[in-house]
Design a protein around this motif. Structure first.
Motif, PDB file in Angstrom:
ATOM      1  N   ASN A  85      33.154 -35.396 -14.785  1.00  0.00           N
ATOM      2  CA  ASN A  85      33.856 -36.413 -14.019  1.00  0.00           C
ATOM      3  C   ASN A  85      34.558 -35.900 -12.806  1.00  0.00           C
ATOM      4  O   ASN A  85      35.505 -36.465 -12.565  1.00  0.00           O
ATOM      5  CB  ASN A  85      34.894 -37.197 -14.878  1.00  0.00           C
ATOM      6  CG  ASN A  85      33.999 -37.929 -16.042  1.00  0.00           C
ATOM      7  OD1 ASN A  85      33.082 -38.646 -15.838  1.00  0.00           O
ATOM      8  ND2 ASN A  85      34.730 -38.072 -17.227  1.00  0.00           N
TER       9      ASN A  85
ATOM     10  N   GLN B 162      32.180 -44.597 -26.532  1.00  0.00           N
ATOM     11  CA  GLN B 162      31.759 -43.286 -26.722  1.00  0.00           C
ATOM     12  C   GLN B 162      32.972 -42.196 -26.515  1.00  0.00           C
ATOM     13  O   GLN B 162      33.102 -41.152 -27.400  1.00  0.00           O
ATOM     14  CB  GLN B 162      30.553 -43.286 -25.799  1.00  0.00           C
ATOM     15  CG  GLN B 162      29.772 -41.828 -25.945  1.00  0.00           C
ATOM     16  CD  GLN B 162      30.472 -40.695 -24.726  1.00  0.00           C
ATOM     17  OE1 GLN B 162      30.463 -41.385 -23.501  1.00  0.00           O
ATOM     18  NE2 GLN B 162      30.680 -39.604 -25.044  1.00  0.00           N
TER      19      GLN B 162
ATOM     20  N   LYS C  54      26.872 -34.442 -20.245  1.00  0.00           N
ATOM     21  CA  LYS C  54      28.174 -34.990 -20.584  1.00  0.00           C
ATOM     22  C   LYS C  54      28.482 -34.496 -22.044  1.00  0.00           C
ATOM     23  O   LYS C  54      29.765 -33.919 -22.043  1.00  0.00           O
ATOM     24  CB  LYS C  54      27.834 -36.483 -20.955  1.00  0.00           C
ATOM     25  CG  LYS C  54      28.782 -37.403 -19.978  1.00  0.00           C
ATOM     26  CD  LYS C  54      28.324 -39.045 -20.274  1.00  0.00           C
ATOM     27  CE  LYS C  54      29.432 -39.946 -19.828  1.00  0.00           C
ATOM     28  NZ  LYS C  54      29.117 -41.145 -19.875  1.00  0.00           N
TER      29      LYS C  54
ATOM     30  N   ASP D  14      30.700 -46.934 -22.232  1.00  0.00           N
ATOM     31  CA  ASP D  14      31.661 -45.746 -22.065  1.00  0.00           C
ATOM     32  C   ASP D  14      32.745 -45.436 -23.014  1.00  0.00           C
ATOM     33  O   ASP D  14      33.059 -44.332 -23.833  1.00  0.00           O
ATOM     34  CB  ASP D  14      31.990 -45.521 -20.530  1.00  0.00           C
ATOM     35  CG  ASP D  14      30.821 -45.224 -19.821  1.00  0.00           C
ATOM     36  OD1 ASP D  14      29.519 -45.042 -20.212  1.00  0.00           O
ATOM     37  OD2 ASP D  14      30.898 -45.414 -18.738  1.00  0.00           O
TER      38      ASP D  14
ATOM     39  N   GLY E  89      32.648 -38.973 -11.983  1.00  0.00           N
ATOM     40  CA  GLY E  89      34.242 -39.438 -11.868  1.00  0.00           C
ATOM     41  C   GLY E  89      34.805 -40.142 -10.439  1.00  0.00           C
ATOM     42  O   GLY E  89      33.980 -40.845  -9.962  1.00  0.00           O
ATOM     43  N   THR E  90      35.755 -39.858  -9.872  1.00  0.00           N
ATOM     44  CA  THR E  90      36.142 -40.223  -8.776  1.00  0.00           C
ATOM     45  C   THR E  90      35.943 -39.260  -7.555  1.00  0.00           C
ATOM     46  O   THR E  90      35.539 -39.873  -6.510  1.00  0.00           O
ATOM     47  CB  THR E  90      37.601 -40.580  -8.726  1.00  0.00           C
ATOM     48  OG1 THR E  90      38.272 -39.429  -9.005  1.00  0.00           O
ATOM     49  CG2 THR E  90      37.782 -41.662  -9.832  1.00  0.00           C
TER      50      THR E  90
ATOM     51  N   SER F 102      32.293 -47.302 -16.123  1.00  0.00           N
ATOM     52  CA  SER F 102      31.668 -48.403 -15.339  1.00  0.00           C
ATOM     53  C   SER F 102      30.642 -49.030 -16.211  1.00  0.00           C
ATOM     54  O   SER F 102      30.207 -50.084 -15.990  1.00  0.00           O
ATOM     55  CB  SER F 102      31.053 -47.867 -13.986  1.00  0.00           C
ATOM     56  OG  SER F 102      30.283 -46.633 -14.258  1.00  0.00           O
TER      57      SER F 102
ATOM     58  N   GLU G 159      26.944 -41.140 -10.504  1.00  0.00           N
ATOM     59  CA  GLU G 159      27.784 -42.444 -10.948  1.00  0.00           C
ATOM     60  C   GLU G 159      27.955 -41.863 -12.198  1.00  0.00           C
ATOM     61  O   GLU G 159      29.203 -42.608 -12.920  1.00  0.00           O
ATOM     62  CB  GLU G 159      26.803 -43.464 -10.819  1.00  0.00           C
ATOM     63  CG  GLU G 159      27.171 -45.003 -11.521  1.00  0.00           C
ATOM     64  CD  GLU G 159      28.258 -45.786 -10.511  1.00  0.00           C
ATOM     65  OE1 GLU G 159      28.165 -45.239  -9.698  1.00  0.00           O
ATOM     66  OE2 GLU G 159      29.177 -46.323 -11.247  1.00  0.00           O
TER      67      GLU G 159
ATOM     68  N   TRP H  45      37.372 -42.771 -15.688  1.00  0.00           N
ATOM     69  CA  TRP H  45      37.059 -44.208 -15.135  1.00  0.00           C
ATOM     70  C   TRP H  45      35.757 -44.333 -15.777  1.00  0.00           C
ATOM     71  O   TRP H  45      34.746 -43.690 -15.622  1.00  0.00           O
ATOM     72  CB  TRP H  45      37.074 -44.348 -13.692  1.00  0.00           C
ATOM     73  CG  TRP H  45      38.335 -44.032 -13.229  1.00  0.00           C
ATOM     74  CD1 TRP H  45      38.857 -42.709 -12.457  1.00  0.00           C
ATOM     75  CD2 TRP H  45      39.550 -44.765 -13.016  1.00  0.00           C
ATOM     76  NE1 TRP H  45      39.948 -42.879 -12.161  1.00  0.00           N
ATOM     77  CE2 TRP H  45      40.530 -44.113 -12.570  1.00  0.00           C
ATOM     78  CE3 TRP H  45      39.770 -46.086 -13.075  1.00  0.00           C
ATOM     79  CZ2 TRP H  45      41.805 -44.577 -12.188  1.00  0.00           C
ATOM     80  CZ3 TRP H  45      40.835 -46.554 -13.045  1.00  0.00           C
ATOM     81  CH2 TRP H  45      42.024 -45.915 -12.565  1.00  0.00           C
TER      82      TRP H  45
END
Lengths: 368, 562
Positions: free
Chosen positions: B427, A230, B398, A227, B509-510, A223, B505, A221
């Motif tokens: 994530n 990338q 990341k 993103d 992820g969720t 935001s 954030e 997901w």
């Protein structure tokens, strides 16, 4: 004799009036935008030419459009508006208008006519979705995919997102219900013109979430608009949704093995709002700038730098070539007839009502 | 050396004499100048205290104004709810008498008509719509539509009165009918040059008895034009709500005995209203025309429910409940999220704190036991992350953790992991814990280091020389002395991580997001500041409770920052 006198008097009056008008305008302006390539395109197409015409004006940019709504509200409560013109998406403009934070305007009064004399109101047409919103561009949210990871048959329609068999791997979607719910229902067999009727009902919302549930484990997901490009460039995802301008830059400017779908792209608008409560001299300056920055040529110029479609009908024929790459920009516009065969328009009224409710359900579903 | 009880050597106010005096009179002990010692002492002390207070006053004021007050103001929004009763004063009053069952009486529609009409003129109806939309989906567009649609009701009357007599659409006849004659004269005088302040509109004596609704609505109209729009009242034709009010009054009362200014105009209008040709619209029909939703109880119930000035609604929302006419009620399963997020935030903050202790303790130990030179070098390495942007550090994780990232690539290259089953390390919760542990680690190491470097090495040597093994020495002698450092580090890391927002954030992820991410969403995106304030208040309360518990268990005196 009498005529000369009258002429002289009226000339003096006009000069005086002109001088007063120039004096009444503030000589600095703070514009708020999104930063990055988009802000650069605005700077090149509007702000720099304007500054050349009016060397006395200093223009400052603030990259705060992301949190513009909250900041404007805070400024308004503090009674100190430091921004003169704010770039926001249409949904935010509507919200700001509802909250009384954006100024209502009269299109024919504030905006320039088209070169052929069409009034601004007719030239912008339906794009003026709120009484406060001064449209600039049409952009779309659409899907890009890795050409080397999708096998022999590249996807051609939006439902490829939900097709894990044909296109295994991760996909990236925006971390909000808007667009995702519409695509889910569409790919679950709901007719395009019935999507919002279905989405209005709790059952319809459940149906959309159930469809999204089928790919939930394979979704990253996002935001921030950067993103998905990338993730695509890194090969983290097979496909993902993002703004068409971002995909253009990945494909044409950075030359990545990425392709894009125009099917079921969701049109959205971006434009200016003028905050309420500006002092008169600043308001006069902003109005002067807006008239210039939204005229037919300026909007067409912006498309030289970024692949978003001008919001004026009269600008479309003037869209030329990319400033650096020299490629024709018209086929890269989301509004190009070839690209716009199957599209959806962001439903502002619907989401203004249902955003809070559906977002609560969507986030609860995500967190499970 | 004289004693206080000894013979007198000096006259006059000496301390000795004062004491002697005090003894003699057996009253309160007196200071040298004769005032009671207690008073004089406390005065001196008070002066000292005042001086100290004056010294810190600028800081105190600064903290109060820039820190405490804004936070208090923000948190106060979690219960504030004046917007409903301020925008719809008549309606909320009317709904106060309604039992909430079925549909409200027609009087409520009438009140809502006048309220929303005025709110629309002031452009406040959409704000209220946004507010109520948090509680009832659809309120936003309902109010937006109603602001536009209400004109249709009033125009029916406006047009008919106008057809009868053009004066009904003129400013002056209305002012003569409704306004105080003295005021009108003043107003006309003012209008000549529009200099100074516009005289405040005043209703004519007695008009309120004859035309009560019209008087109320006309006064509202006049106040709006004069105060908010700064317009000259002599040039503004009344808006259609006033005509509607006039119709209501004429239909209810008889004007034949009226003999004030514009009597014939009013009586003609009264006759028109009484005639069968006169077209009327009921408020009910008018609202139904605008939107069917007005014909359903929910919107009325919601307005009634949120008419008090203060509400518990936001707090209920933030613990996954909702305010209903029947009282507080749990939300449906598919909308519950905040309790889950609160629990997750606490749990993950604890995990992060413990991983920081585990990783930080050995580092702090080595740092404090190395010679100065190399310790300083290592210290720079610990501090280095502080000098890098938070976003850069998070984004670096990341690159490290993603499926096509460095760690996965290495694992695949070694052959530990198959290429098609790369590990998911970002994530999700794992990613958040790793990245946040890294980011918060210095906050753990620094207090630990400063405590450990004060532990004298001779204790360890003594323990060893008395025959303790390495482990016993560490566990029984060294570790207990380092606990204050762990305590301080844990508090820092835990409290920082509980309110962390940007890292979860980006890499959360969720399943790895915190409650602060939702707070940020409500502040910047949904603009539901009341809910954000309620969530923030709960978070603050939880931290305070934990701090209190920590004080009871560990003791805050045991915490040392150096």
């Amino acid at each position: 004799m009498k005529l000369t006198k009258t002429l002289m008097a009226s000339t003096a009056l006009t000069v005086a009036a002109g001088a007063v008008a120039a004096q009444d305008m503030a000589d600095s302006m703070t514009l708020v935008s999104w930063g990055g390539a988009y802000q650069a395109s605005q700077d090149n197409a509007y702000a720099k030419p304007y500054a050349e015409m009016h060397p006395e004006v200093s223009i400052a940019w603030d990259e705060s459009s992301n949190e513009a709504v909250a900041k404007l509200r805070a400024m308004n409560e503090a009674g100190n508006i430091t921004w003169d013109l704010v770039d926001v998406v249409a949904a935010d403009a509507m919200r700001l208008c509802d909250e009384g934070l954006a100024m209502e305007y009269d299109p024919d009064d504030l905006l320039a006519e088209a070169p052929d004399g069409t009034s601004a109101e007719d030239d912008f047409g339906d794009m003026i979705v709120s009484d406060c919103f001064i449209p600039q561009i049409v952009y779309s949210t659409t899907v890009g995919y890795r050409t080397d990871l999708v096998g022999d048959t590249a996807p051609t329609d939006i439902c490829a997102i939900f097709d894990l068999e044909a296109y295994p791997g991760k996909r990236s979607l925006e971390k909000r219900p808007i667009n995702n719910m519409e695509w889910a229902l569409y790919c679950d067999g709901v007719a395009k013109d019935e999507i919002y009727d279905v989405l209005e009902t709790p059952e319809g919302q459940d149906q959309a979430l159930a469809k999204l549930d089928t790919i939930k484990d394979n979704v990253v997901w996002w935001s921030a608009g950067a993103d998905t490009p990338q993730l695509l460039a890194d090969g983290e995802v097979v496909m993902g949704s993002t703004y068409n301008g971002r995909l253009f830059s990945v494909i044409e400017e950075q030359d990545q093995p990425v392709g894009m779908l125009w099917d079921m792209q969701v049109f959205d608008l971006d434009g200016w709002i003028i905050p309420t409560g500006l002092p008169e001299d600043r308001l006069a300056r902003v109005k002067d700038f807006v008239k210039f920055a939204t005229d037919t040529q300026r909007l067409a110029d912006q498309a030289k730098y970024i692949s978003y479609g001008p919001a004026r009908q009269s600008s479309a024929p003037l869209v030329g070539q990319h400033e650096e790459l020299g490629i024709d920009m018209a086929p890269h516009m989301p509004t190009d007839p070839e690209n716009a065969a199957n599209t959806l328009l962001y439903n502002y009224e619907f989401w203004a009502d249902y955003r809070d409710d559906i977002d609560a359900k969507f986030q609860a579903w995500l967190a499970q | 050396m004289s004693d206080a009880t000894g013979p007198d050597t000096f006259d006059g106010p000496t301390p000795d004499n004062a004491l002697r005096q005090a003894k003699k009179t057996s009253g309160p002990m007196l200071a040298a100048d004769g005032t009671p010692l207690k008073k004089s002492l406390s005065r001196a002390l008070r002066r000292q205290k005042m001086r100290a207070l004056m010294l810190i006053a600028p800081l105190l004021l600064f903290v109060l104004v820039t820190f405490i007050a804004p936070i208090a103001d923000m948190l106060f929004r979690s219960v504030e709810n004046q917007i409903v009763s301020e925008t719809l004063p008549l309606t909320t009053e009317e709904l106060g008498n309604w039992d909430g069952q079925g549909m409200p009486p027609e009087a409520a529609f009438e009140a809502a008509y006048y309220d929303i009409f005025l709110a629309a003129e002031r452009k406040q109806h959409t704000r209220l719509g946004t507010r109520l939309n948090y509680e009832l989906t659809g309120a936003s567009s309902l109010f937006r539509k109603s602001g536009r649609g209400l004109d249709d009701i009033g125009e029916v009357y406006q047009d008919q009165f106008e057809d009868l007599d053009e004066n009904w659409d003129e400013a002056l006849p209305w002012l003569e009918l409704m306004g105080d004659p003295d005021w009108l004269a003043e107003q006309q005088e003012w209008a000549a040059d529009e200099d100074g302040r516009q005289p405040r509109f005043e209703l004519r004596d007695g008009i309120e008895e004859i035309l009560p609704t019209t008087a109320r609505e006309f006064a509202a109209f006049a106040r709006f034009q004069q105060v908010e729009d700064q317009k000259n009242l002599l040039e503004e034709e009344p808006w259609s709500a006033v005509h509607t009010a006039l119709y209501t009054d004429l239909a209810a009362g008889d004007m034949s005995s009226y003999s004030g200014p514009r009597a014939d105009m009013l009586q003609a209008a009264d006759a028109l209203v009484a005639s069968p040709e006169f077209e009327t619209v009921s408020f009910l029909d008018g609202f139904e025309e605008i939107d069917e939703d007005w014909m359903e109880p929910p919107i009325w119930q919601t307005i009634k429910l949120y008419s008090p000035n203060y509400t518990s609604g936001y707090f209920l929302n933030s613990v996954d409940m909702q305010l209903t006419p029947e009282g507080a009620e749990a939300r449906p399963d598919n909308e519950r999220i905040y309790m889950l997020l609160f629990k997750r935030t606490l749990f993950m903050s604890m995990v992060i704190t413990f991983s920081c202790i585990l990783l930080g303790y050995p580092v702090a130990y080595i740092l404090s036991n190395l010679p100065m030179r190399s310790a300083n070098l290592l210290m720079i390495l610990v501090l280095l992350p502080f000098w890098t942007s938070l976003l850069v550090r998070t984004s670096a994780w990341k690159v490290m953790l993603q499926q096509q990232g460095v760690i996965n690539d290495v694992l695949v290259w070694i052959g530990l992991v198959a290429d098609d089953s790369r590990l998911t390390m970002i994530n999700n919760q794992f990613g958040t814990i790793v990245a946040m542990t890294h980011i918060l680690l210095p906050f753990m190491i620094l207090p630990m280091y400063s405590v450990m470097s004060t532990i004298p090495p001779s204790y360890v040597r003594a323990a060893k020389s008395l025959g303790a093994t390495n482990w016993t020495t560490f566990w029984r002698v060294y570790f207990p002395q380092s606990i204050p450092g762990i305590g301080a580090g844990s508090i820092l890391v835990f409290i920082l991580s509980i309110g962390y927002y940007i890292t979860p954030e980006i890499v959360g992820g969720t399943t790895g997001t915190f409650i602060s991410n939702r707070i940020a969403y409500h502040i910047s995106s949904s603009l539901n500041w009341g809910l954000a304030a309620a969530l923030g208040t709960i978070l603050l309360a939880v931290v305070l409770i934990l701090y209190w518990a920590y004080d009871r268990i560990v003791g805050i005196d045991n915490v040392k920052l150096g």
